[in-house]
Motif scaffolding. Structure first.
Motif, PDB file in Angstrom:
ATOM      1  N   VAL A 257       0.867  -1.185   0.000  1.00 40.86           N
ATOM      2  CA  VAL A 257       0.000   0.000   0.000  1.00 40.86           C
ATOM      3  C   VAL A 257       0.896   1.225   0.000  1.00 40.86           C
ATOM      4  O   VAL A 257       1.787   1.339   0.842  1.00 40.86           O
ATOM      5  N   SER A 258       0.660   2.130  -0.943  1.00 40.04           N
ATOM      6  CA  SER A 258       1.456   3.358  -1.051  1.00 40.04           C
ATOM      7  C   SER A 258       0.541   4.568  -0.906  1.00 40.04           C
ATOM      8  O   SER A 258      -0.541   4.619  -1.504  1.00 40.04           O
ATOM      9  N   LEU A 259       0.988   5.529  -0.094  1.00 36.29           N
ATOM     10  CA  LEU A 259       0.286   6.809   0.041  1.00 36.29           C
ATOM     11  C   LEU A 259       0.899   7.771  -0.967  1.00 36.29           C
ATOM     12  O   LEU A 259       2.074   8.128  -0.868  1.00 36.29           O
ATOM     13  N   GLN A 260       0.102   8.184  -1.952  1.00 37.28           N
ATOM     14  CA  GLN A 260       0.636   8.932  -3.083  1.00 37.28           C
ATOM     15  C   GLN A 260      -0.155  10.205  -3.335  1.00 37.28           C
ATOM     16  O   GLN A 260      -1.338  10.318  -2.991  1.00 37.28           O
ATOM     17  N   THR A 261       0.526  11.191  -3.956  1.00 42.32           N
ATOM     18  CA  THR A 261      -0.135  12.369  -4.518  1.00 42.32           C
ATOM     19  C   THR A 261      -0.066  12.298  -6.032  1.00 42.32           C
ATOM     20  O   THR A 261       0.899  11.792  -6.603  1.00 42.32           O
ATOM     21  N   GLU A 262      -1.109  12.808  -6.657  1.00 43.26           N
ATOM     22  CA  GLU A 262      -1.245  12.797  -8.111  1.00 43.26           C
ATOM     23  C   GLU A 262      -1.272  14.248  -8.598  1.00 43.26           C
ATOM     24  O   GLU A 262      -2.218  14.986  -8.322  1.00 43.26           O
ATOM     25  N   GLU A 263      -0.220  14.657  -9.269  1.00 43.15           N
ATOM     26  CA  GLU A 263      -0.077  16.038  -9.748  1.00 43.15           C
ATOM     27  C   GLU A 263      -0.360  16.074 -11.258  1.00 43.15           C
ATOM     28  O   GLU A 263       0.394  15.515 -12.046  1.00 43.15           O
ATOM     29  N   SER A 264      -1.446  16.719 -11.623  1.00 40.62           N
ATOM     30  CA  SER A 264      -1.837  16.774 -13.033  1.00 40.62           C
ATOM     31  C   SER A 264      -1.974  18.217 -13.493  1.00 40.62           C
ATOM     32  O   SER A 264      -2.470  19.073 -12.750  1.00 40.62           O
ATOM     33  N   ILE A 265      -1.514  18.482 -14.693  1.00 39.38           N
ATOM     34  CA  ILE A 265      -1.580  19.817 -15.297  1.00 39.38           C
ATOM     35  C   ILE A 265      -2.849  19.914 -16.132  1.00 39.38           C
ATOM     36  O   ILE A 265      -3.192  18.985 -16.877  1.00 39.38           O
ATOM     37  N   SER A 278       2.050  13.064 -12.866  1.00 35.12           N
ATOM     38  CA  SER A 278       3.204  12.845 -11.980  1.00 35.12           C
ATOM     39  C   SER A 278       2.725  12.309 -10.638  1.00 35.12           C
ATOM     40  O   SER A 278       1.791  12.855 -10.037  1.00 35.12           O
ATOM     41  N   TYR A 279       3.366  11.232 -10.176  1.00 38.62           N
ATOM     42  CA  TYR A 279       3.018  10.629  -8.895  1.00 38.62           C
ATOM     43  C   TYR A 279       4.201  10.754  -7.930  1.00 38.62           C
ATOM     44  O   TYR A 279       5.353  10.588  -8.324  1.00 38.62           O
ATOM     45  N   THR A 280       3.885  11.026  -6.662  1.00 38.74           N
ATOM     46  CA  THR A 280       4.890  11.087  -5.603  1.00 38.74           C
ATOM     47  C   THR A 280       4.429  10.198  -4.457  1.00 38.74           C
ATOM     48  O   THR A 280       3.300  10.332  -3.978  1.00 38.74           O
ATOM     49  N   THR A 281       5.306   9.299  -4.012  1.00 38.86           N
ATOM     50  CA  THR A 281       4.991   8.393  -2.911  1.00 38.86           C
ATOM     51  C   THR A 281       5.530   8.973  -1.607  1.00 38.86           C
ATOM     52  O   THR A 281       6.713   9.278  -1.496  1.00 38.86           O
ATOM     53  N   HIS A 282       4.657   9.130  -0.609  1.00 43.78           N
ATOM     54  CA  HIS A 282       5.026   9.715   0.676  1.00 43.78           C
ATOM     55  C   HIS A 282       5.233   8.664   1.767  1.00 43.78           C
ATOM     56  O   HIS A 282       5.941   8.926   2.745  1.00 43.78           O
ATOM     57  N   ALA A 283       4.609   7.512   1.644  1.00 43.92           N
ATOM     58  CA  ALA A 283       4.774   6.421   2.614  1.00 43.92           C
ATOM     59  C   ALA A 283       4.354   5.124   1.944  1.00 43.92           C
ATOM     60  O   ALA A 283       3.513   5.125   1.035  1.00 43.92           O
ATOM     61  N   ARG A 284       4.942   4.008   2.411  1.00 46.97           N
ATOM     62  CA  ARG A 284       4.653   2.718   1.773  1.00 46.97           C
ATOM     63  C   ARG A 284       4.732   1.594   2.793  1.00 46.97           C
ATOM     64  O   ARG A 284       5.609   1.600   3.665  1.00 46.97           O
ATOM     65  N   LEU A 320      -4.644   6.123  -2.180  1.00 45.31           N
ATOM     66  CA  LEU A 320      -3.962   4.925  -1.722  1.00 45.31           C
ATOM     67  C   LEU A 320      -3.814   3.998  -2.920  1.00 45.31           C
ATOM     68  O   LEU A 320      -4.805   3.658  -3.571  1.00 45.31           O
ATOM     69  N   HIS A 321      -2.585   3.597  -3.210  1.00 46.87           N
ATOM     70  CA  HIS A 321      -2.305   2.719  -4.345  1.00 46.87           C
ATOM     71  C   HIS A 321      -1.980   1.323  -3.817  1.00 46.87           C
ATOM     72  O   HIS A 321      -1.012   1.136  -3.082  1.00 46.87           O
ATOM     73  N   ASP A 360      -6.636   1.616  -6.983  1.00 45.81           N
ATOM     74  CA  ASP A 360      -6.434   2.957  -6.435  1.00 45.81           C
ATOM     75  C   ASP A 360      -7.690   3.402  -5.688  1.00 45.81           C
ATOM     76  O   ASP A 360      -8.809   3.309  -6.221  1.00 45.81           O
ATOM     77  N   LEU A 361      -7.500   3.898  -4.466  1.00 38.37           N
ATOM     78  CA  LEU A 361      -8.601   4.415  -3.656  1.00 38.37           C
ATOM     79  C   LEU A 361      -8.360   5.894  -3.372  1.00 38.37           C
ATOM     80  O   LEU A 361      -7.423   6.238  -2.638  1.00 38.37           O
TER      81      LEU A 361
END
Length: 387
Positions: A257-265, A278-284, A320-321, A360-361
């Protein structure tokens, strides 16, 4: 020589709509080794808040701006341009405020000035992403006569809470008796009310709990269930979820399980049509779970991360991925008996057919109390220069 010291009173993190207060002190230091100390003069000093926006050139087409000509300022100009020499565009600024004109300081003398300004409630939050950046700074400009302007920049962080912009404070404050011997500025009263309102809204939004139950399955059958009690969080909280594999038909070998942010233009500002998000993982969290009936995870949302937001250029969402590795065999223990005659030894199989799938949730992440976020801020509350 004059030392200029700027100090933010409460810390380097603020909520949009709050009042930023900074004390700026000008000092003519008295050196012990100096034998001919003299008075120092400053012609003027001014302060202003601005938000600088810059992008990755290979991902974003920057919108045109009439203020781009002010990015560079000649050394001999007397016009105060707070974003002089800064990259990108100044997309937001408050009116400049003059601190003083013609200040004279004797050796060892200091004078302090208080700068107060309400942060625009409709501005973007502070954000350092892979494609765009929003950076807030308080800039103090000072100048001696016939000398170039010197700039002191104090970076700080801004959090944005949706819903505060539409809230109207009542005209008559007064339900509790007030002390006539205590004076309180109107700006500070409204600042306090705004912070209390934000805290209340955040508590209401993130304290609601209800059971969210999801079935985990692939094309061959059910793997298990996933349970989470809320999908709205504040930065600094932990995302907690549980798995139940006991009722699954397909054995699960491993999950992550990965806690991610999704940055879209936004499409109109993309450098290339259909460019990836663009995806950034903050915790896994990753765990092997063969023969495990139940499991759980806890992922902290970093206090220095940016809550979800949307502007006309960029959108940031949280999710959540999940990734699951399942056995290709629908039944069986996935163990083999050893060949020893006297003792029985069970060992894992050497080879196994596996299937992988992901899910993805979406979750919602809101700001927190700015005082709490100040404890882990990368910015300092105090900056100084020498003129």
């Amino acid at each position: 020589m004059i030392e200029v010291l700027a100090k933010l009173g409460r810390g380097p993190v603020f909520l949009a709509g709050e009042v930023l207060e900074c004390v700026i002190t000008f000092t003519n230091p008295l050196s012990a080794s100096s034998t001919s100390a003299s008075s120092e003069m400053l012609a003027w000093a001014s302060a202003q808040i601005h938000c600088q926006f810059h992008t990755s050139e290979n991902r974003v087409t920057l919108p045109p701006s009439d203020g781009s000509k002010h990015d560079v300022q000649a050394e001999n100009e007397t016009v105060f341009v707070p974003n002089r020499g800064e990259r990108g565009q100044c997309i937001l600024s408050t009116p400049p405020k003059i601190l003083f004109c013609d200040l004279r300081l004797d050796p060892g003398e200091s004078k302090s000035y208080s700068y107060c300004e309400t942060l625009p409630i409709d501005g973007p939050p502070s954000f350092r992403g892979q494609s765009v950046k929003y950076v807030y700074k308080l800039t103090i400009g000072c100048q001696r006569v016939n000398s170039p302007i010197k700039l002191l920049r104090v970076p700080f962080r801004v959090l944005v809470l949706q819903g505060l912009k539409d809230y109207q404070f009542p005209q008559d404050e007064a339900v509790a008796p007030s002390n006539p011997f205590l004076e309180e500025e109107e700006g500070l009263k409204k600042d306090s009310r705004l912070a209390d309102l934000a805290t209340e809204l955040l508590m209401v939004a993130t304290s609601r709990r209800s059971l969210h139950l999801y079935n985990i399955s692939n094309t061959r059958g059910k793997v298990g269930t996933f349970c989470i009690f809320k999908t709205v969080y504040k930065i600094g909280e932990d995302v907690i979820g549980t798995f139940n594999f006991s009722e699954g038909d397909i054995p699960c070998l491993q999950f992550s399980v990965s806690l991610q942010t999704e940055e879209s233009i936004q499409e109109e500002f993309q450098r290339r049509r259909g460019q990836p998000v663009s995806y950034t993982t903050h915790a896994r969290h990753q765990e092997a779970c063969l023969h495990t009936a139940q499991s759980s995870f806890s992922l902290p949302i970093p206090l220095n991360s940016t809550p979800g937001f949307t502007t006309n250029i960029v959108s940031l969402k949280w999710r959540l991925h999940f990734e699951f590795v399942t056995s290709g065999e629908s039944t069986g223990t996935c163990l083999v008996r050893g060949s020893q005659s006297e003792a029985i030894t069970w060992t894992g199989v050497e080879q196994m057919e596996v299937d992988t799938f992901s899910w993805d949730l979406p979750i919602k992440v809101l700001p927190t109390n700015p005082i709490l976020a100040s404890y882990v801020s990368q910015f300092s509350s105090t900056n100084s220069i020498t003129i």
